[in-house]
Each structure stands twice: as C-alpha cells, then as structure tokens.
Design an enzyme around this catalytic site. Sequence first.
Site, mmCIF file in Angstrom:
data_model
loop_
_atom_site.group_PDB
_atom_site.id
_atom_site.type_symbol
_atom_site.label_atom_id
_atom_site.label_comp_id
_atom_site.label_asym_id
_atom_site.label_seq_id
_atom_site.Cartn_x
_atom_site.Cartn_y
_atom_site.Cartn_z
ATOM 1 N N GLY A 356 0.839 -1.205 0.000
ATOM 2 C CA GLY A 356 0.000 0.000 0.000
ATOM 3 C C GLY A 356 0.865 1.241 0.000
ATOM 4 N N GLY A 357 0.217 2.366 -0.047
ATOM 5 C CA GLY A 357 0.973 3.621 -0.078
ATOM 6 C C GLY A 357 0.547 4.510 1.063
ATOM 7 N N GLY A 361 5.453 7.350 1.412
ATOM 8 C CA GLY A 361 5.969 6.442 0.397
ATOM 9 C C GLY A 361 5.227 5.133 0.441
ATOM 10 N N VAL A 363 4.633 0.941 0.845
ATOM 11 C CA VAL A 363 5.050 -0.133 1.748
ATOM 12 C C VAL A 363 5.027 -1.439 0.946
ATOM 13 C CG1 VAL A 363 4.478 -1.402 3.854
ATOM 14 C CG2 VAL A 363 4.149 1.067 3.771
ATOM 15 N N GLU A 428 8.463 -5.282 11.069
ATOM 16 C CA GLU A 428 7.771 -6.573 11.183
ATOM 17 C C GLU A 428 6.528 -6.552 10.270
ATOM 18 O OE1 GLU A 428 6.383 -6.821 15.183
ATOM 19 O OE2 GLU A 428 5.301 -8.695 14.823
ATOM 20 N N ASP A 474 -2.397 9.001 17.888
ATOM 21 C CA ASP A 474 -3.131 8.677 16.670
ATOM 22 C C ASP A 474 -3.689 7.257 16.762
ATOM 23 O OD1 ASP A 474 -4.175 9.110 14.219
ATOM 24 O OD2 ASP A 474 -2.307 8.987 13.091
HETATM 25 N N1 LIG Z 1 4.194 -3.683 8.937
HETATM 26 C C1 LIG Z 1 3.227 -3.699 8.030
HETATM 27 N N2 LIG Z 1 2.697 -4.863 7.653
HETATM 28 C C2 LIG Z 1 1.697 -4.886 6.753
HETATM 29 N N3 LIG Z 1 1.172 -3.819 6.172
HETATM 30 C C3 LIG Z 1 1.645 -2.621 6.517
HETATM 31 C C4 LIG Z 1 2.704 -2.507 7.449
HETATM 32 N N4 LIG Z 1 2.983 -1.200 7.607
HETATM 33 C C5 LIG Z 1 2.142 -0.535 6.806
HETATM 34 N N5 LIG Z 1 1.341 -1.375 6.149
HETATM 35 C C6 LIG Z 1 0.296 -1.003 5.196
HETATM 36 O O1 LIG Z 1 0.837 -0.218 4.185
HETATM 37 C C7 LIG Z 1 0.002 0.888 3.870
HETATM 38 C C8 LIG Z 1 0.755 2.189 4.035
HETATM 39 O O2 LIG Z 1 1.166 2.312 5.363
HETATM 40 P P1 LIG Z 1 1.842 3.602 5.962
HETATM 41 O O3 LIG Z 1 2.079 3.361 7.408
HETATM 42 O O4 LIG Z 1 2.979 4.007 5.127
HETATM 43 O O5 LIG Z 1 0.795 4.691 5.720
HETATM 44 P P2 LIG Z 1 -0.527 5.036 6.437
HETATM 45 O O6 LIG Z 1 -0.673 4.274 7.723
HETATM 46 O O7 LIG Z 1 -1.615 4.873 5.440
HETATM 47 O O8 LIG Z 1 -0.410 6.555 6.761
HETATM 48 P P3 LIG Z 1 0.832 7.447 7.126
HETATM 49 O O9 LIG Z 1 1.587 7.628 5.861
HETATM 50 O O10 LIG Z 1 0.211 8.697 7.588
HETATM 51 O O11 LIG Z 1 1.627 6.741 8.190
HETATM 52 C C9 LIG Z 1 -1.201 0.768 4.789
HETATM 53 O O12 LIG Z 1 -2.238 0.136 4.103
HETATM 54 C C10 LIG Z 1 -0.742 -0.118 5.900
HETATM 55 O O13 LIG Z 1 -1.760 -0.861 6.438
#
Ligand SMILES: Nc1ncnc2c1ncn2[C@@H]1O[C@H](COP(=O)(O)OP(=O)(O)OP(=O)(O)O)[C@@H](O)[C@H]1O
Length: 824
Positions: A356-357, A361, A363, A428, A474
């Site tokens: 996802g994004g 950036g 992920v 993780e 948050d």
């Molecule tokens: N450790 C992880 N394992 C599985 N999925 C993850 C993990 N970390 C993030 N994701 C997924 O990747 C996507 C992007 O996560 P990310 O934390 O970058 O952004 P966000 O939570 O949408 O917002 P922000 O950018 O404000 O932190 C989301 O859908 C999130 O659920």
Amino acid sequence: MEGLARVFLVGGNSKAVRFDEQTTVERVIQVVARGIGISQVAVAHFALRLVTGPSPQTAGSGDSLWLHPLLRIVQMPHIYSKHLPIGVSDEIKMELRMRFMPQSVYELQVTDSNAFIYLHEQVVEEFFNHVAWRFSVDVALEVSALKVCREFAEHKREAELSDVDLEACIQTLIPNVLHNPSIKHSQLKKQFAAFIKKFSSTSQNESIIRSLALLLDVVKFDIEVFKASLGTGWSNPVELVVGPHTGLAYRLNERCDTSRLIELRTICDISYRKMEKSSEKTLIQLKLSGGAQPVMITLSTEEMAHSLAHLLDGIERCQSLVINGIPSSLQKANSVQVDNDIRIRRELITLKDLIGGGQFGNVYKAIYQNPETDEKMTVAVKVCKTDAEPADTQLILQESSLMRNFRHAHIISLIGVCVDSPMWLVIELAPFGELREYLQQEKDWLPNKTLILFCSQICDSLVYLHSTRFVHRDIAARNILVCSPQCVKLADFGLSRALDYDAVYTASRGKLPIKWLAPESVNYRQFSMASDVWMYGVCVWEIFSLGIKPWIGVSNADVIMHIEQGARLQCPDKCPPSFYNFLRNRIWAIEPHKRPTIDQIFGIVCDVKRQIDRNFENDQIFVGKCVNPAGVIVAEMSSLPSLTLYRTMEEQKRQAEENEKWLENSEGEEEEEDLQSSEASSSVEGLYDKTKELRKSVDGVCDAVTRLQNSFNNLTHNDDFLHFVKDVTSHLREMLTFASNLSPKTATQRTEVDMTKTLIANDMKQMSRVMSKLQTAKDESFNSLRRDVVRICGELAVNCTTLHLQLTANPSLENQFSALLTNC
Ligand SMILES: Nc1ncnc2c1ncn2[C@@H]1O[C@H](COP(=O)(O)OP(=O)(O)OP(=O)(O)O)[C@@H](O)[C@H]1O
C-alpha cells in the site's frame, strides 16, 4: 593560518581541535560533539561559549559570550580582544554546552542517550557550582546521594556502599551546607545516609531522570532569563524568559506570572544594533511572519543582545529540525546518523509485492536475509519517497528511532533501517493488514471473544507505551495491524511524543483526525495520556462496530459541538451495554483528569474479556469499578470548567469550522487569516461596546485586587479578608463573561489569548486550592496561605490585563506593553 582550539567538556575534560582559516564554530561543535558520541541530529542543541579566564567558568547566561555558529575561529581574537587575556590567541579556549534545550528531555533520552547524559552532567555541574548552597538542603542532599550511588555503581567498586565516607562526600559536593549554622551536622549526615540507602539499587537511567526532575525545579535549566526593556528605551523593564516551552515570554519579576510574547517559529529575522555610540544599550528587532509588526527589545549591552539572538535562533533551529526538516548539512550528506545496530545493508533485502501507499511512500512485502544466521524472513519495508521533503525524512527517522525502543508483543517492531536515499524502514510484517479493513472483511464471523481480545491487546500496548511516558496521539483502527487472527499490534508512531507524566503536549501544526480526538486536542491541540485514553475509546468503538468509521455523515465541524453538548457515539450492536456505558461515562469524560488511566482501563477490559470468554450474554456482562488509584494523568492545563466559561456556542462553532480548515489546509500554512471573516465584518459599534465592557470589567478586577492588597496585613480579620477576596472573584466572573463575547481575529492572537486564558484558569485553580486549605489552616500556615491568595490575585490582575490587550484593538506592540505595564 592554523591554530589549536581547546574545547572544555562538562566534567573538566577537554579536546584539542586544529583549525584553519575557514573553520567555523559550527564545525568545531560538530567535530567535538560527534567525537563524544553525540548524533548529528542532537548536535543542533549544542553551542560554544568563550572561556575568558585561565580556566573554564560557568557564568550565568547574561555574562556568557556565546559564539555565533558561522563565526570563524580565526576572527575570534580580534572580535573578542577586550575579553581575552593578552597572548591568548595561541590557544583559544571554549566550552561545549547544551544551550538549546529540547522540548522534552525524555524524548532526548530515547533519541540520543549520550546527549541526554551530557545534559544531565551539565545541569548537575551548574547546580553544584552555583546553586546548591542557596537552595533546600534536601534537594542538595538528594542530588548528591544520587550522584554518589551512580558513580559507585558505575565503577563497581569492591567496597560496600555503606562504607562510603559520608562526611567526605558532603565536603566535596556541598561544602557550603556545612557552614550553615542552622543545620545540625549529625542530622545532615543521617539524612544523607538515608538517601544513599534509598538509592542504592536505583538504575542509572532512573537515577538521572530523578535528578533531572528535581533539578528542573531548582535550576530551571529549560529557560534563560534576560533583563530587558520592551520597545525602544528603558521605560518598560521586564525579565524576558526564553525556552522551548515558553517561547519568548516576559514577566515583571520572578514572582509574577509569565506571559508569552511570541512563538519562536513566527520569527523570520533577528537583527540588533547599538542605540547610541555613547551608550552600551542595544536594540534587538524581531521580524515576524505574516506581516505582523516587528518586536523591539532593548538590552543593556551588545553581548546580551547577541546572547539573546543566539538563543532565539538556536532554539528555533532545533524546533524546526523536528517540525520542518533536517538541517541543510544533513540534507547534503545522504546518509543520516543512525545507530549502527539498526542499520541494514540494502542488498540483504528483496522487495516483493506492493502492500500500500502512505504519506511518506510505499510499503512493500519483502524478504530479509539475516546476515548472522542466513535465515530468511518476510518483512514489510516502508520506502521513503525519493522526492520526499526533508521534513518527511525526518518524520520517518523519528518514527524509526521511537519504534526501535519499543519492545512489546502488541507493538509492531522495527527490524532496521537502510539509511541511504531512498531511506527504507524495515519493519515486522503484519500479514493480515490494517485492522479496520480486516474487521470489515471478516465481519460475518468475528465473535465477541475476538473483538474483546483485540481491545485488550491494544490496551496492553498502551499500558506499556504510557509507562515509558509516550503518548501515541493517533490511536485508531487504521493504525492497528493484524498479525494473525488472534493478534493485533499498534503501529504508526509518526505522531508519538515523549511526555512527562503530568505533561500536556501542544501540537503546533499538522492535520488532525478530528473524529477520533479528545475535545481538548481539538480545541487546544493538547495531547496527553488522557487524550490517548479518549482515542482508545473510539478505537474500541470501531472494533465493536466492525470497522465502521466514527461519526459517519457528521461533518468534522459538528462533531466537537455534539460532543461538548453531551452527545457521544452510539452503542454498537455487538458491544456489551455495560462496557459501552464505561466508554461513554468514563473514557469519554470531557475533563481529561476524570478519565481513567490506561492501567485502570486494562483491568476493566481484562475483566470483561474473562466474562465474554465464559460465554456470558452481552447484557449479563458486568463492569466493575476502576481498581487502581486514580490519576497519574493530571492534565492541569485542560481543566475545562473554567475554560468552557469562555466558550460560548458561537465561538465553539467558529472553532469547529476552523478545525475543518486545519484538515483541509496543508502543513506549514501561514497563520494569518482572513480578516474579512463574518466576525470582523460585524457591527463596529457592537464591537466597540463589547471592548468597553471588557475594559471596565478588567478595571474592576484590578481595583478589587488593589483593595485586597491595600487592606491586607497579618492582623486583618478573616471576615474582612474573605469579603475582599469575594469582591475579586465576582469581578473576575464578570470579566470572564465579557471576555467570552470577544474573539481573537487571527490565529496568532488566538494562540496568545488561549495561553492567557489557560494562565487565568490555572490561577483560579490555584486560588481555590489555597482557599480550601485556608479553611483548616493552623496558626503558622494561616497567614502564609492568605499571602498566597493575595499574590495569586495580583497575578490574576496582570493576566486579565494581558487578556484585555490581546482581545481588543490592535495598537502597536509597544503601546500594548506600555499600557500593560502602566496598568499593573
Ligand atoms: N508492517 C506492516 N505490515 C503490513 N502492512 C503494513 C505494514 N505497515 C504498513 N502497512 C500497510 O501499508 C500501507 C501504508 O502504510 P503507511 O504506514 O505508510 O501509511 P498510512 O498508515 O496509510 O499513513 P501514514 O503515511 O500517515 O503513516 C497501509 O495500508 C498499511 O496498512
């Protein structure tokens, strides 16, 4: 030309630094600080001051010669010739000090333990050299005992701690105490021995924190005070107080309350010049953003003006380091200072699917090959956008350094960081993704047992987080990840902050998730463990609602209004009614201090979980009373009863509309707002009347306070005393009503007004505390309490006058100050 500079560190050690024509003070700071293990980010807190005598001295801030970071070392003998002994240019001597204090020392402890220890040593040194003998013997003894125990543990001496020569310790650390004839020597030794016993098994970290907390009160190392005059000339002498929390503030003297003059981030230019050739007086001019009038301050010497400018600039730079981005030096070097133990070589990671994004950036799912065991593990990798703003890089870095310190079964752990651009955060993997989506997808089969299990796991992670003094800020189902059908973990530490137990963090900018937030976070941008508790409640509601978003169909602007009118989220179908009532009545209490602590909630959640696990029907489930003693969470600042006095319905609405704007506006927007708002266009006459009423009521408060002060002496009959105090409070009440009729015009004004209202609320709270003590006071304390009341009333009068100035017309700042000072 080359030369040798000597830089003294706390504790007396020194480092020699070779310099050439181009070497700047900034460079020397970097070399020395990095040499003692301080990270590049923490270097920004440090400064050098010139040693003018044969040995380093730790003079007060006013007398110190702080060196401008861009000054070249070769220029120093010329510029400071009158301060340096002849021939000193052979070896320039300077001291490395942490001058630009961090917002939170606890955060510093987490992000850079070396800088944290350095700060502690510096504060302790200052205390023993300059302050200890003037203050309470208890504090001196306690700090000394902590120091002795720490050193003893550090050197792991063979001897027993009980064999330490107490007399010698006292002689060395606080010799002046021994000369105090009012203190019995034997008593002193006994007390010292008791402290040594008490701290014999205290860990080093705990000991440092305890001693810093004690010293913060005594040394007030988070602020510096300058004698100055507001405006040009010396007609309004005040004490300026500067620090990361106070911003630039002033007070009439040490006993008066402090009022904020400006927030440091609004300063966009600092300049100073001597006023006349014949005088040492120097005028400093601070240009502010948003076209606000510049602030003029007169200082008694040029050195003092330089010192103030250096301090304002340095603190602002440290704060913008956190808020706006990493310093330019760091942006250029494409590797950021990160502890070696969490650095990961990029070639050990193979990126796989995009998950996802996010804001910073994408992920990815990835495979990480552990270089030590050769084992492969599936991980998640957050890839920082290459065109990311330095601020984003900094936030990711901040998030990583926070995550690195958390080890908990229900907190997503950090595996490592690839620091070169683009930065990768290796974390993780939570194979089942975000909790909110998971709840929606699996809603048809998810039993209450699983829902309450998730609630308990999140609560458990918050108990841990709060015990390490962190607030998450948050908490929401979108920030919880599902690792297995039986295990969720808290993630997303981008907004987390370290706080002292009773502290309230005031966020200065950024978007806020209004529908999850506690009222004080929306209204005053205050975050504390109590506001985390409120958010946890909303998250529990999301879980029992199977992933529905809160307040669906209600605008952000209306949510806060509904909440303040007593409305709450409805009970989800799956939630046991008694548990919902606990959310509604306790967790979502308007006043932060009435909410239970997270440990208390954990007790309740575990109890509910036990009942659900035993297949109790929802309406059979019983929620007991909170068992732990109430309250590590005392959010003093947000004592809402007094604050709500100011918040008429109209104002709430206006505030709510602005909240909507916060969400829509991008970060870092300019503060100045449209003066053509409906309020500004309201009838000028009406406004004039309101202003007049307020003015009269403030005069009423000041007159009543003067009557109280004039009538009071130790022999005043208590009935008379109470009569005068009542007179003050009734005028105050009237003033508050009139104040609530007027709204500040700009965001800057609003911040100032909010600050002053908070000060008044605090004064009122203090006063009611003292008045209630007075009812049962014995002879000795009776008059001292009455004097406290008179003092607090004096502070109230000053704060009411300030409020009046902030709320009414907008004359030049100078006029405001002179009016203020005349009034007081
Ligand atoms: N450790 C992880 N394992 C599985 N999925 C993850 C993990 N970390 C993030 N994701 C997924 O990747 C996507 C992007 O996560 P990310 O934390 O970058 O952004 P966000 O939570 O949408 O917002 P922000 O950018 O404000 O932190 C989301 O859908 C999130 O659920």
